[in-house]
Design an enzyme around this catalytic site. Structure first.
Site, PDB file in Angstrom:
ATOM      1  N   HIS A 120      57.029  39.369 -20.534  1.00 48.85           N
ATOM      2  CA  HIS A 120      55.512  38.207 -21.179  1.00 48.85           C
ATOM      3  C   HIS A 120      55.376  39.044 -22.084  1.00 48.85           C
ATOM      4  O   HIS A 120      55.673  40.379 -22.680  1.00 48.85           O
ATOM      5  CB  HIS A 120      54.650  38.118 -20.260  1.00 48.85           C
ATOM      6  N   HIS A 165      45.309  48.025 -14.270  1.00 48.84           N
ATOM      7  CA  HIS A 165      44.851  47.247 -15.313  1.00 48.84           C
ATOM      8  C   HIS A 165      43.855  47.602 -15.191  1.00 48.84           C
ATOM      9  O   HIS A 165      42.227  46.426 -15.098  1.00 48.84           O
ATOM     10  CB  HIS A 165      45.633  46.109 -14.968  1.00 48.84           C
ATOM     11  N   HIS A 199      53.820  41.592 -10.419  1.00 46.57           N
ATOM     12  CA  HIS A 199      52.968  41.491 -10.061  1.00 46.57           C
ATOM     13  C   HIS A 199      51.502  40.879 -10.470  1.00 46.57           C
ATOM     14  O   HIS A 199      50.412  41.271 -10.257  1.00 46.57           O
ATOM     15  CB  HIS A 199      51.937  42.912  -9.502  1.00 46.57           C
TER      16      HIS A 199
HETATM   17 FE   LIG Z   1      51.605  45.365 -14.250  1.00 42.21          FE
END
Ligand SMILES: [Fe+2]
Lengths: 135, 282
Positions: free
Chosen positions: B194, B59, B12
């Site tokens: 990541h 986030h 995403h």
């Molecule tokens: Fe995320």
């Protein structure tokens, strides 16, 4: 928002910059509970940058804005100096720190370069070449 | 009873949405990613569910660090698209399905998964980018109503992979016990490997990602056995969000058919993966 007496990060168990309390993965800051406690006011301030009027107020007087949010002196200094590594070490979450970077027109690849001692272009090139590996 | 017809696991990354919003999908840095989505999008367009469940994390947009629910569920009529700092994405707001949300909540709480309830929620790229991966041109509305399920993947301790898988299995039972005969698509979002901060920033692990892409279909229990530490070590400090794929997978049948998968890097600092799984008996 609640204003509070200036907190200090002194006396908080300060993990070495690149390790969390429980996990030790080299080169990997772990955003754990103690880190989040340390960074709460800093992260709250960074969260406020979602709103344009707050970004404007910050830009008018950065130090005063940091004081208003009750940042510890070393956190304020890190913000004023745009010391991205220090912000992370002092409890900033990368997702929150990134909001300040965006205000400055900086990308996540720029930050990646700062954290790894590279230019943005060098960091970008490493990603395009398949990313960085351990060891 | 409701039926899960498919599961879509997808990254995403915000820049995927930005590339679409700015018409950059043919740009050489992006083309392979979007070409890789095409077969999944075609299949999905022919298999539209009545409702979708999106498992994602926020986030620093809809939630801050005052309250950090390990698991949450939205029960609203609709969810506005968050302004992440410079204006919201120009995509439709998300229509909810409160009846289904409340049924899932009750059923999950009865099974011991005490989710936090969000009666109001602004949704960020964690939810809207997967909807765009599925439906690039939604027009005025997304294909169907959406139930958001939220997971804390930002602050340690994140839930374990095995707890996520177990939640998914309970979610599957909750879906089957719904009174309405509706079809459900479920999206597990985030990843792949990541790391954004620290001197290991830029870490990507294609071997791990390849293993994960295969086993999410064939052996999710093996993925659920990975510890938090192993996930951070092997997938990076942000790659741990792959645990959200296990909630999707847990809600599906033990045997599922892979429709399509694709792997691409880098999407900004991240390896991006997609796996579309057909849940209907072969
Ligand atoms: Fe995320």
């Amino acid at each position: 928002m609640t204003t509070a007496t200036a907190p200090t990060t002194e006396g908080t168990p300060m993990s070495t910059p690149e390790t969390g309390g429980r996990l030790n993965v080299p080169g990997t800051p772990i955003f754990d509970g103690q880190t989040s406690r340390r960074g709460l006011r800093l992260n709250k301030m960074l969260m406020s940058f979602r709103a344009a009027e707050n970004r404007d107020r910050f830009s008018d007087d950065e130090a005063a804005y940091c004081t208003e949010f009750g940042l510890a002196p070393e956190q304020t200094q890190a913000v004023l100096d745009r010391d991205w590594t220090a912000m992370i070490d002092l409890g900033g979450s990368i997702f929150y720190v990134y909001k300040l970077a965006m205000m400055d027109g900086r990308s996540m690849q720029y930050l990646g370069g700062v954290f790894t001692g590279m230019t943005e272009e060098e960091f970008q090139a490493e990603l395009r070449a398949g990313g960085r590996r351990d060891g | 009873m409701a039926d899960v017809i498919w599961g879509l696991a997808t990254s995403h990354v915000p820049s995927i949405g930005a590339a679409m919003d700015r018409g950059k999908t043919e740009d050489p840095n992006w083309k392979d990613l979007f070409d890789g989505y095409a077969p999944a999008r075609e299949w999905l367009a022919e298999h539209k569910p009545d409702v979708a469940i999106v498992v994602y994390n926020d986030h620093a947009n809809g939630l801050d660090l005052d309250i950090i629910p390990t698991f949450g569920i939205g029960t609203a009529d609709s969810y506005t698209v968050a302004d992440e700092g410079y204006g919201p994405r120009q995509v439709p707001d998300v229509i909810g399905d409160p009846d289904l949300s409340l049924h899932l909540l009750e059923s999950l709480v009865d099974e011991g998964f005490d989710l936090t309830v969000f009666q109001e929620l602004e949704v960020d790229h964690g939810l809207t980018v997967p909807l765009s991966v599925w439906t690039p041109d939604p027009g005025d509305a997304w294909p169907c109503p959406v139930v958001p399920i939220l997971v804390n993947v930002i602050q340690y301790p994140q839930p374990t992979a095995s707890r996520c898988y177990a939640l998914g299995q309970a979610l599957g039972r909750a879906i089957s016990s719904y009174r309405d005969d509706v079809t459900v698509g479920i999206l597990g979002t985030g990843g792949m490997s990541h790391q954004l901060a620290g001197s290991r920033a830029g870490f990507i692990n294609p071997e791990f990602d390849a293993m994960w892409l295969e086993k999410i279909q064939t052996d999710p229990a093996a993925l659920a056995a990975l510890s938090r530490e192993e996930l951070i070590r092997q997938a990076g400090s942000e790659g741990i969000e792959l645990i959200m794929w296990l909630i999707m997978r847990g809600a599906m049948n033990p045997q599922v058919t892979k429709v399509h998968s694709h792997y691409f890097l880098p999407a900004s600092n991240t390896a991006a993966g997609i796996a579309l799984l057909d849940n209907r008996p072969a």
